[in-house]
Design an enzyme around this catalytic site. Sequence first.
Site, PDB file in Angstrom:
ATOM      1  N   HIS A  56       0.678  -1.156   0.119  1.00 35.39           N
ATOM      2  CA  HIS A  56       0.087  -0.139   0.021  1.00 35.39           C
ATOM      3  C   HIS A  56       0.839   1.173  -0.219  1.00 35.39           C
ATOM      4  O   HIS A  56       0.375   2.269   0.518  1.00 35.39           O
ATOM      5  CB  HIS A  56      -0.921   0.185   1.361  1.00 35.39           C
ATOM      6  N   HIS A 218      -6.971  -4.829  -1.124  1.00 37.23           N
ATOM      7  CA  HIS A 218      -6.255  -5.806  -1.287  1.00 37.23           C
ATOM      8  C   HIS A 218      -6.794  -6.569  -2.753  1.00 37.23           C
ATOM      9  O   HIS A 218      -6.640  -7.898  -2.605  1.00 37.23           O
ATOM     10  CB  HIS A 218      -6.294  -6.858  -0.153  1.00 37.23           C
TER      11      HIS A 218
END
Lengths: 331, 331
Positions: A56, A218
């Site tokens: 991320h 995700h």
Amino acid sequence: MRKLINAPADVVTDALRGLAAAHPSLRVDPEAGTVVRADAPRAGKVALVSGGGSGHEPLHAGFVGPGMLDAACPGAVFTSPVPDQILAATTAVDGGAGVLHIVKNYTGDVLNFRMAAELAEDEDIEVASVVVDDDVAVEDSTYTAGRRGTGATLFVEKIAGARAEEGADLTAVADVAREVNERSRSFGVALSPCTVPAAGRPTFELGEDEIELGIGIHGEPGRERAGTATAREIVDAALTAIDADMPLAGQELLVLVNGMGGTPLIEQYIAYAAAAEWLAGHGATVARPLVGDYVTSLEMAGVMITVCRATPELLRLWDAPVDTPALRWGR
Amino acid sequence: MRKLINAPADVVTDALRGLAAAHPSLRVDPEAGTVVRADAPRAGKVALVSGGGSGHEPLHAGFVGPGMLDAACPGAVFTSPVPDQILAATTAVDGGAGVLHIVKNYTGDVLNFRMAAELAEDEDIEVASVVVDDDVAVEDSTYTAGRRGTGATLFVEKIAGARAEEGADLTAVADVAREVNERSRSFGVALSPCTVPAAGRPTFELGEDEIELGIGIHGEPGRERAGTATAREIVDAALTAIDADMPLAGQELLVLVNGMGGTPLIEQYIAYAAAAEWLAGHGATVARPLVGDYVTSLEMAGVMITVCRATPELLRLWDAPVDTPALRWGR
């Protein structure tokens, strides 16, 4: 799988070695998986620790520095950091005034941060925790009970970081972190999936003429699949979903138009133009905009919009100086 | 074609509308295709103008602001700006001390900037031009006679911008721009092609197990095709090519590890770790590192490495304050 890596097992440690080499302002331990402000611990200052799966970036390690986080603990790609790792980060930054854990709402993160907090309290470190759950797209997901924590994490870390830098106590810092989370909402759209290095195949399949509305960070499934759409239609879908959950009319907003990692900046600005137009047409004001790759999902193409209903005090804290690898302004 | 756009014909104007909405520090004219510092013209200061095809964001518009460019003129995607557009930007920023044109070495850019310079001189604006040609990969390409201008453009714009901000005259600003270009080299590697919106198909085809060594920033062909490789091998290929052209041993370097638009930050840091290791092993010192998406090629996956053999004076100018959407530090 075409990735700029050495080996799937080395992705996180290799990236942390690069982070360490590029940013002397950070104390990075690639093996332990901790990234700490070089001047930590700072006596008497509430310390902020966040973490979660890698993939991320710049979240969270890119937000370590004066005015934001004191430490980050990146787990394996899309995998929670382990309790010992979180404990090591917590211990490294505690300056005697307590530590705030900022936790995105994923089951593994919540459990492991809770365990780390208990271990820290055994060592007489006071810990408060704030769970970020801003994603309006789905109630429960592959990784979560309740809403997922996504883009609002940046707002929480920046604003609570400013409050801690000013010398507020742990309760006050935790309170403003919770306030920001409660006033924030996100919605993301994927134009492509992403591939976890260790898995070697995309997290989901999208047809040539499909997009996924309401994705998380995700590559987990979203709310629904739709045909390809214009930037305006995609932004409309995101802001309509947010507005249905938290009315935006009459509000002054922090607005993040966030690239997911594989969307070029030119497209992010096209999305921001559509968002600014949508908000003006719905009676909302953009007090502070931010456009860029901040909370990503590896090389996923797509965009996430996050808004926070600001107050004068939250804007003041947003504007306060920050000096991290990924967010830097003021003085 | 999965892109976050409204229509291929509107990509640049829509993005400029987004840029305008997000950055009140810029005066943007989406129709004219100009992006100008809001406080321009500044009397007595040499003004810097750059431009080129769009699709390389944040280059150039993201580098407009105090300490760097006074104006940018983005053309259509991968297409040179037209002379009238360059002239409009030049006229808007001229504060009586002359204007420096920073031109990447592509045939169309060079011709159109030259024509704009002649038109400006007809209006009694003194113009100097510096052509950036740092790419060691190929001597001539689809778009260029001679070497292409790529990553060193950022170094030239930052350092010449700092010199102009200090009050240097046009000759001195142009001289330092040329010096930076002469001391800089780049080499890029593509892991994927990119798709120009108006064309709707990739600029080249890469097999599942292929990468393209020595790419430019328009998806034009590179030096050779290779099988997939590790990040270390890719970085070694890039730095070996640079070192063969301009020996790096014993040098203090500015180093840019630049994502091409579709490569996530975690992979860019893996590449930076490899670059730092390679340079240390070859007797070179990284004086200032920079990692991120600065000179991109739409959503192309890959990395470009640019190095500049620094001097104490160039480092001083590099460190000087800059306040633009994409590059911001100091005070």
